[in-house]
Write a protein that holds these residues in place. Structure first.
Motif, PDB file in Angstrom:
ATOM      1  N   THR A 169      -5.577   5.677  -8.673  1.00  0.00           N
ATOM      2  CA  THR A 169      -4.644   6.791  -8.906  1.00  0.00           C
ATOM      3  C   THR A 169      -3.470   6.422  -9.808  1.00  0.00           C
ATOM      4  OG1 THR A 169      -3.695   6.177  -6.774  1.00  0.00           O
ATOM      5  CG2 THR A 169      -5.173   8.078  -6.814  1.00  0.00           C
ATOM      6  N   GLY A 170      -3.226   5.128  -9.989  1.00  0.00           N
ATOM      7  CA  GLY A 170      -2.191   4.715 -10.927  1.00  0.00           C
ATOM      8  C   GLY A 170      -0.778   4.836 -10.395  1.00  0.00           C
ATOM      9  N   ILE A 194       0.850  -1.191   0.000  1.00  0.00           N
ATOM     10  CA  ILE A 194       0.000   0.000   0.000  1.00  0.00           C
ATOM     11  C   ILE A 194       0.884   1.240   0.000  1.00  0.00           C
ATOM     12  CG2 ILE A 194      -1.877   1.158   1.257  1.00  0.00           C
ATOM     13  CD1 ILE A 194      -2.409  -1.549   2.679  1.00  0.00           C
ATOM     14  N   SER A 195       0.520   2.251  -0.784  1.00  0.00           N
ATOM     15  CA  SER A 195       1.317   3.470  -0.867  1.00  0.00           C
ATOM     16  C   SER A 195       1.263   4.261   0.434  1.00  0.00           C
ATOM     17  CB  SER A 195       0.821   4.346  -2.028  1.00  0.00           C
ATOM     18  OG  SER A 195       1.478   5.587  -2.059  1.00  0.00           O
ATOM     19  N   ASN A 196       0.080   4.377   1.004  1.00  0.00           N
ATOM     20  CA  ASN A 196      -0.121   5.254   2.167  1.00  0.00           C
ATOM     21  C   ASN A 196      -1.241   4.718   3.050  1.00  0.00           C
ATOM     22  OD1 ASN A 196      -1.521   6.050  -0.361  1.00  0.00           O
ATOM     23  ND2 ASN A 196      -2.723   7.279   1.058  1.00  0.00           N
ATOM     24  N   SER A 197      -1.052   4.802   4.371  1.00  0.00           N
ATOM     25  CA  SER A 197      -2.012   4.238   5.331  1.00  0.00           C
ATOM     26  C   SER A 197      -3.285   5.047   5.421  1.00  0.00           C
ATOM     27  CB  SER A 197      -1.391   4.181   6.728  1.00  0.00           C
ATOM     28  OG  SER A 197      -0.087   3.682   6.673  1.00  0.00           O
ATOM     29  N   PRO A 201       6.756   5.030  -2.514  1.00  0.00           N
ATOM     30  CA  PRO A 201       5.370   5.268  -2.097  1.00  0.00           C
ATOM     31  C   PRO A 201       5.081   6.771  -2.035  1.00  0.00           C
ATOM     32  CG  PRO A 201       6.713   4.638  -0.206  1.00  0.00           C
ATOM     33  CD  PRO A 201       7.638   4.673  -1.400  1.00  0.00           C
ATOM     34  N   HIS A 202       3.835   7.128  -1.842  1.00  0.00           N
ATOM     35  CA  HIS A 202       3.418   8.545  -1.766  1.00  0.00           C
ATOM     36  C   HIS A 202       3.919   9.309  -2.992  1.00  0.00           C
ATOM     37  CE1 HIS A 202       2.357   8.527   2.628  1.00  0.00           C
ATOM     38  NE2 HIS A 202       3.368   7.696   2.749  1.00  0.00           N
ATOM     39  N   ARG A 245       1.341   6.286  -6.575  1.00  0.00           N
ATOM     40  CA  ARG A 245       0.670   7.488  -6.064  1.00  0.00           C
ATOM     41  C   ARG A 245      -0.166   7.146  -4.828  1.00  0.00           C
ATOM     42  NH1 ARG A 245      -0.003   7.895 -11.702  1.00  0.00           N
ATOM     43  NH2 ARG A 245       1.328   9.536 -12.560  1.00  0.00           N
ATOM     44  N   GLU A 246      -0.448   8.141  -4.010  1.00  0.00           N
ATOM     45  CA  GLU A 246      -1.318   7.907  -2.848  1.00  0.00           C
ATOM     46  C   GLU A 246      -2.661   7.377  -3.329  1.00  0.00           C
ATOM     47  OE1 GLU A 246      -1.397  11.267  -0.191  1.00  0.00           O
ATOM     48  OE2 GLU A 246       0.649  10.840   0.468  1.00  0.00           O
TER      49      GLU A 246
END
Ligand SMILES: [Ca+2]
Ligand SMILES: [Ca+2]
Lengths: 222, 222
Positions: free
Chosen positions: B215-216, B11-14, B161-162, B197-198
């Motif tokens: 978001t890709g 996962i990019s962001n929690s 990430p992010h 991306r987030e």
């Protein structure tokens, strides 16, 4: 009382939005180096293309009346540092820069020139990070792994260049700069961090530090 | 042909702007873990306050019907990994997280569980960075110095990430994310970097990777 022979000009960023390379700090550089210095030794290791970087830096310093030698063109970099009248370390990637300083054994040589011979040191961005205790508060991506994060230790604190105030309108969820520095201070025995906004410079003469520029700075203490 | 037993949800962001902790990916987590997993082993090392972090993660997983044990509460962390049914490594500071994984000797233990026992691994942000070859493409500040930047190596590439697209209106002169990753690829023998991306997630099942979310991502290759 012993006086520390230390003269540093630590710049947050080499280029200010809308201006040319070092344009926003040319006058500070000129009054810092003065008329006695004739040639500056440039350290281009923070960027990959050292030739192109040296060319850019040479143009800027020649326009101020100083000759510029790039340490990457010297046969013996340690020797070049020992013979230098002034040192300028430019910005780029801080990890890459610090690793090169270690690989070429320049850390003790630069420290000696600054502390014992009192030559003027100019750092910008990554060149400011490596002037401090450690690069623990760089903004850069760790694209290489230096043998240590300890740096030149020319000042007894750390600096965060390009400091950005928290943006209350941001929808991005990465940590703000303030949160990052606060996380650093959650660790034991971490030094104070001077957060220099873009446009800011720190002039260090002996034991006296003066903030220059109009954007100001924040001091984070553990 | 050997099949690699590997199930990862990276996962990019929690937290997505405006939402709660893990809210935007709850359904993905639930369908990823399925009904067989009863308890998840949480790794809270990326944040300083491990108790508070475990509490937050516990609430999120319990709301999905899973029990949660935090590895920092275990007498023997390696043992806790060996007995785990699923692992979730949360975000925070990637350097701090990786250093703790080395200090507690968890790298080989987690690799074995994922590659040999095929337990599901969920990573978010820093927990996604450490799942890759190395943390060379983290966005975090190097607040501590891990013994290496090499990470779990659960996938044969790196992730950023992010990920943030360059902002053409920005007046800030720090490197864009694109410039940072490009600088990484100026170094020899650097792997591809998937910039998530987030809102983005990567589901890895055996040798197949599927991008989830709307978001890709961008793939940077040397
Ligand atoms: Ca930089
Ligand atoms: Ca982080």
């Amino acid at each position: 009382m012993m006086t520390i022979k230390r003269r540093l000009l630590l710049i947050s960023n080499s280029t200010l939005h809308g201006g040319g390379y070092l344009e926003h700090c040319k006058q500070h550089i000129q009054s810092f180096l003065g008329a006695e210095v004739k040639r500056v030794l440039f350290v281009p290791y923070a960027l990959h293309d050292r030739d192109a970087y040296a060319k850019t830096a040479r143009q800027a310093f020649e326009s101020l009346g100083y000759g510029l030698d790039s340490v990457h063109e010297a046969e013996n970099p340690v020797d070049a540092v020992q013979k230098s009248q002034a040192i300028f370390i430019g910005g780029g990637n801080t990890f890459r820069l610090l690793k090169a300083l270690y690989d070429k054994n320049l850390i003790p040589a630069i420290r000696k020139k600054v502390f014992e011979d009192g030559i003027p040191y100019i750092g910008s961005s990554a060149g400011t990070n490596v002037a401090t205790i450690s690069i623990n508060t760089t903004n850069d991506m760790p694209i290489v792994y230096p043998p240590s994060l300890q740096a030149l230790g020319l000042v007894p604190f750390n600096i965060n260049p390009h400091y950005l105030d928290p943006d209350v309108n941001s929808k991005h969820m990465g940590e703000t700069r303030e949160q990052r520095i606060t996380q650093y201070h959650e660790e034991q025995d971490t030094p104070s961090v001077l957060a220099l906004r873009e446009g800011g410079l720190l002039l260090v003469e002996g034991d006296k530090a003066t903030l220059l520029g109009i954007t100001g700075a924040r001091l984070f203490q553990r």
